[in-house]
Design an enzyme around this catalytic site. Structure first.
Site, short mmCIF file in Angstrom:
data_model
loop_
_atom_site.label_atom_id
_atom_site.label_comp_id
_atom_site.label_asym_id
_atom_site.label_seq_id
_atom_site.Cartn_x
_atom_site.Cartn_y
_atom_site.Cartn_z
N SER A 9 0.84 -1.19 0.00
CA SER A 9 0.00 0.00 0.00
C SER A 9 0.88 1.25 0.00
CB SER A 9 -0.91 0.01 1.23
OG SER A 9 -1.53 1.27 1.31
N HIS A 34 -1.11 -1.03 -4.42
CA HIS A 34 -2.40 -0.71 -3.81
C HIS A 34 -2.45 0.78 -3.51
CE1 HIS A 34 -6.10 -1.64 -1.57
NE2 HIS A 34 -5.67 -0.76 -0.68
N ASP A 36 -4.64 3.93 -2.07
CA ASP A 36 -5.76 4.31 -1.21
C ASP A 36 -6.16 5.76 -1.44
OD1 ASP A 36 -6.16 1.93 0.48
OD2 ASP A 36 -4.10 2.31 1.09
N MET A 38 -8.69 8.63 -0.26
CA MET A 38 -9.61 8.98 0.84
C MET A 38 -10.06 10.42 0.71
SD MET A 38 -7.41 7.44 3.99
CE MET A 38 -6.67 5.81 3.93
N HIS A 67 -8.21 1.64 -4.42
CA HIS A 67 -9.21 1.46 -3.37
C HIS A 67 -9.81 2.82 -3.03
CE1 HIS A 67 -9.79 0.23 1.18
NE2 HIS A 67 -10.93 0.46 0.57
N MET A 69 -12.01 5.19 -1.01
CA MET A 69 -12.74 5.38 0.25
C MET A 69 -13.37 6.76 0.17
SD MET A 69 -9.86 3.64 2.63
CE MET A 69 -8.71 3.68 1.28
N MET A 138 -12.07 -5.41 4.50
CA MET A 138 -11.29 -4.52 5.38
C MET A 138 -11.05 -5.23 6.71
SD MET A 138 -10.45 -1.66 3.88
CE MET A 138 -9.57 -1.16 5.34
N GLY A 143 -9.31 4.26 6.68
CA GLY A 143 -8.96 5.65 6.97
C GLY A 143 -7.51 5.86 7.32
N PHE A 144 -6.88 4.87 7.91
CA PHE A 144 -5.50 5.05 8.36
C PHE A 144 -4.69 3.76 8.18
CE2 PHE A 144 -8.31 7.77 10.77
CZ PHE A 144 -7.71 9.02 10.61
N GLY A 145 -3.40 3.94 7.92
CA GLY A 145 -2.49 2.81 7.93
C GLY A 145 -2.05 2.54 9.36
N ASP A 176 -7.24 -6.24 3.54
CA ASP A 176 -6.56 -4.95 3.65
C ASP A 176 -6.61 -4.41 5.07
OD1 ASP A 176 -5.48 -2.45 3.16
OD2 ASP A 176 -7.15 -1.73 1.94
N GLY A 198 0.82 -2.26 4.08
CA GLY A 198 1.38 -0.91 4.04
C GLY A 198 2.55 -0.78 4.98
N SER A 199 2.24 -0.53 6.26
CA SER A 199 3.30 -0.31 7.27
C SER A 199 4.27 -1.47 7.33
CB SER A 199 2.68 -0.14 8.65
OG SER A 199 1.55 0.65 8.57
C1 DX5 Z 1 -6.67 1.72 5.25
C2 DX5 Z 1 -6.16 1.40 3.87
C3 DX5 Z 1 -5.08 0.41 3.81
C4 DX5 Z 1 -3.81 0.82 4.52
C5 DX5 Z 1 -3.20 -0.44 5.06
O1 DX5 Z 1 -7.81 2.48 5.18
O2 DX5 Z 1 -7.22 0.90 3.07
O3 DX5 Z 1 -4.77 0.03 2.46
O4 DX5 Z 1 -2.89 1.48 3.71
O5 DX5 Z 1 -2.15 -0.10 5.87
P1 DX5 Z 1 -1.51 -1.11 6.93
O6 DX5 Z 1 -1.01 -2.30 6.17
O7 DX5 Z 1 -0.44 -0.28 7.54
O8 DX5 Z 1 -2.62 -1.49 7.87
ZN ZN Z 2 -6.68 0.04 1.03
#
Ligand code: DX5
Ligand code: ZN
Length: 222
Positions: A9, A34, A36, A38, A67, A69, A138, A143-145, A176, A198-199
């Site tokens: 991500s 991927h 995101d 938002m 993706h 959102m 999900m 909303g956040f990583g 995800d 992501g992280s």
């Molecule tokens: C959250 C995003 C994810 C996010 C995942 O709303 O849809 O794609 O980037 O990040 P991690 O892997 O850090 O949870």
């Molecule tokens: Zn995502």
């Protein structure tokens, strides 16, 4: 032998070194990018929009998995097709006429995905499952990583796999949020085809090696 794909991500990338991070993914064992998007309305956060996606697609050499959102995603379907999205995923909770939205995405030559929040039952997708190319489950609240994985996701993925089989659908399952080496094997065993990370990828010291290991772990499941 499973063939679970890994989709880093970009939300967790270093935006000051975006091209470098994109090249890292290009040269790694990752399968998709991927992305995101938002809007600060559907989710409490704003990520990035069209100009950043354009910069990403300029360098990215793998499948672009977008993706959304955002509320009212129908307004932007043509624009995302033009920007090079291969897969466009909208949220179930953001679409009043989901079936129509899915047809509109496919009419632009993209694969159509539906994302569901942690509180949304996979059973709600039964009547449109044959129209969906990908379901994004999900495993955190969008909303956040960097959030922790919600354990109930395993059950949801298993049930979704069952619905797909019962309907002879070709839908694939993406998970995800909070994906790490601790849950990848179990997710893959439950039926996940694509894992977004992501992280876990971008905060790692050796990112290509982390992707490689995650893929190996995901594919070590039955
Ligand atoms: C959250 C995003 C994810 C996010 C995942 O709303 O849809 O794609 O980037 O990040 P991690 O892997 O850090 O949870
Ligand atoms: Zn995502």
């Amino acid at each position: 032998m499973s063939n679970t794909l890994i989709a880093p991500s970009v939300l967790a990338a270093d935006f000051g070194n975006l091209q470098r991070d994109i090249e890292m993914v290009n040269n790694s064992e990752a399968d998709w990018f991927h992305i995101d998007i938002m809007d600060g309305v559907f989710v409490p956060n704003i990520s990035y929009g069209m100009p950043v996606l354009k910069a990403i697609t300029l360098h990215a050499k793998k499948t672009i998995d977008v993706h959304l959102m955002i509320v009212d995603p129908d307004r932007y379907i043509k624009e995302f097709a033009r920007l090079g999205a291969d897969i466009l995923t909208v949220h179930y909770e953001a679409c009043t006429h989901l079936h129509r939205t899915l047809q509109a995405i496919k009419a632009e030559g993209m694969k159509a995905g539906v994302a569901i929040n942690p509180h949304t039952s996979v059973d709600l997708l039964k009547d449109v499952i044959n129209d969906i190319d990908l379901v994004l489950v999900m495993s955190v609240n969008p909303g956040f990583g960097g959030q922790s994985f919600i354990e109930n996701t395993f059950k949801k993925v298993q049930r979704l796999k069952q619905i797909i089989a019962e309907n002879n659908a070709k839908t694939i399952i993406e998970v995800d949020g909070g994906v790490t080496d601790k849950n990848a094997a179990e997710l893959s065993a439950a039926g996940a085809d694509v894992l977004v990370a992501g992280s876990f990828v971008f905060k790692a010291e050796d990112q290509p090696e982390t992707i490689k290991n995650l893929k190996k772990i995901a594919n070590s499941a039955e």
